[in-house]
Scaffold this active site. Structure first.
Site, short mmCIF file in Angstrom:
data_model
loop_
_atom_site.label_atom_id
_atom_site.label_comp_id
_atom_site.label_asym_id
_atom_site.label_seq_id
_atom_site.Cartn_x
_atom_site.Cartn_y
_atom_site.Cartn_z
N ILE A 70 0.86 -1.18 0.00
CA ILE A 70 0.00 0.00 0.00
C ILE A 70 0.89 1.22 0.00
O ILE A 70 1.95 1.22 0.66
CB ILE A 70 -0.97 0.00 1.21
CG1 ILE A 70 -1.98 1.14 1.13
CG2 ILE A 70 -0.21 -0.01 2.52
CD1 ILE A 70 -3.12 1.05 2.13
N ILE A 72 0.76 5.81 -0.68
CA ILE A 72 0.18 7.08 -1.09
C ILE A 72 1.31 7.91 -1.68
O ILE A 72 2.43 7.93 -1.15
CB ILE A 72 -0.45 7.82 0.12
CG1 ILE A 72 -1.61 7.02 0.72
CG2 ILE A 72 -0.90 9.23 -0.27
CD1 ILE A 72 -2.81 6.83 -0.17
N GLU A 104 1.79 -7.12 7.00
CA GLU A 104 3.09 -6.98 7.66
C GLU A 104 3.55 -5.55 7.43
O GLU A 104 3.34 -5.01 6.34
CB GLU A 104 4.11 -7.94 7.05
CG GLU A 104 3.79 -9.39 7.32
CD GLU A 104 4.67 -10.33 6.50
OE1 GLU A 104 5.40 -9.86 5.60
OE2 GLU A 104 4.59 -11.53 6.76
N ASN A 109 8.24 1.71 10.64
CA ASN A 109 7.20 2.50 9.99
C ASN A 109 6.07 2.79 10.99
O ASN A 109 4.97 2.28 10.88
CB ASN A 109 6.67 1.78 8.74
CG ASN A 109 5.83 2.67 7.86
OD1 ASN A 109 5.43 3.77 8.27
ND2 ASN A 109 5.54 2.20 6.67
N TYR A 116 -2.80 1.63 11.14
CA TYR A 116 -3.42 0.30 11.17
C TYR A 116 -4.11 0.06 12.51
O TYR A 116 -5.23 -0.43 12.56
CB TYR A 116 -2.39 -0.79 10.90
CG TYR A 116 -1.70 -0.69 9.54
CD1 TYR A 116 -2.40 -0.27 8.41
CD2 TYR A 116 -0.36 -0.99 9.40
CE1 TYR A 116 -1.77 -0.17 7.18
CE2 TYR A 116 0.28 -0.90 8.16
CZ TYR A 116 -0.44 -0.49 7.06
OH TYR A 116 0.19 -0.39 5.85
#
Length: 148
Positions: A70, A72, A104, A109, A116
């Site tokens: 994922i 952006i 994962e 991060n 999440y």
């Protein structure tokens, strides 16, 4: 600005490849980005107005989904688009009868891990030395989300 979650299509892949390189210190290979999806793929893009600002690659097998990648566009980070994309991914997988979503994330991060957790993912395990890093290896946090 209007936004929507759309199925990732071949005409999106130039934008996805550009974002992948800009957003990740260790990007996926271009061949993985451009690979034709298989029947378990759950790949989506976040479109704001007519621009792709983010994407996610996932899969759904027998009700168990995995978020594989994922991102952006860095020019659009910090505006809530990651949350919109992640919630859209969850909604799409719910519609596909997923019961659980796994992911994962690099231990370093923290912004992503906090996002999440805020959405409802829970850390359930850690893979020691899983990811390459600039100083050797780093751990992966394994997180899961129960789809309601």
């Amino acid at each position: 600005m209007t936004h929507k979650i759309v199925s990732l299509a071949p005409h999106h892949l130039d934008d996805v490849w550009r974002i992948e390189q800009a957003a990740h210190a260790f990007p996926w290979a271009e061949s993985l980005i451009r690979k034709a999806p298989n029947k378990i793929a759950a790949n989506f893009a976040l479109q704001v107005d007519d621009k792709i600002v983010g994407y996610c690659f996932g899969q759904n097998v027998a009700g168990e989904a995995t978020l594989l990648n994922i991102a952006i566009d860095p020019d659009f980070q910090g505006k809530g688009y990651g949350k919109l994309l992640l919630e859209g991914f969850i909604d799409q997988l719910s519609a596909l009868n997923a019961e659980e979503i796994w992911l994962e994330v690099r231990a370093s991060n923290t912004r992503a891990a906090q996002l999440y957790e805020a959405i409802g993912f829970n850390e359930i395990n850690r893979r020691v030395g899983y990811y390459p890093s600039e100083n050797g290896r780093e751990d992966a946090l394994i997180m899961t989300y129960l789809v309601m």
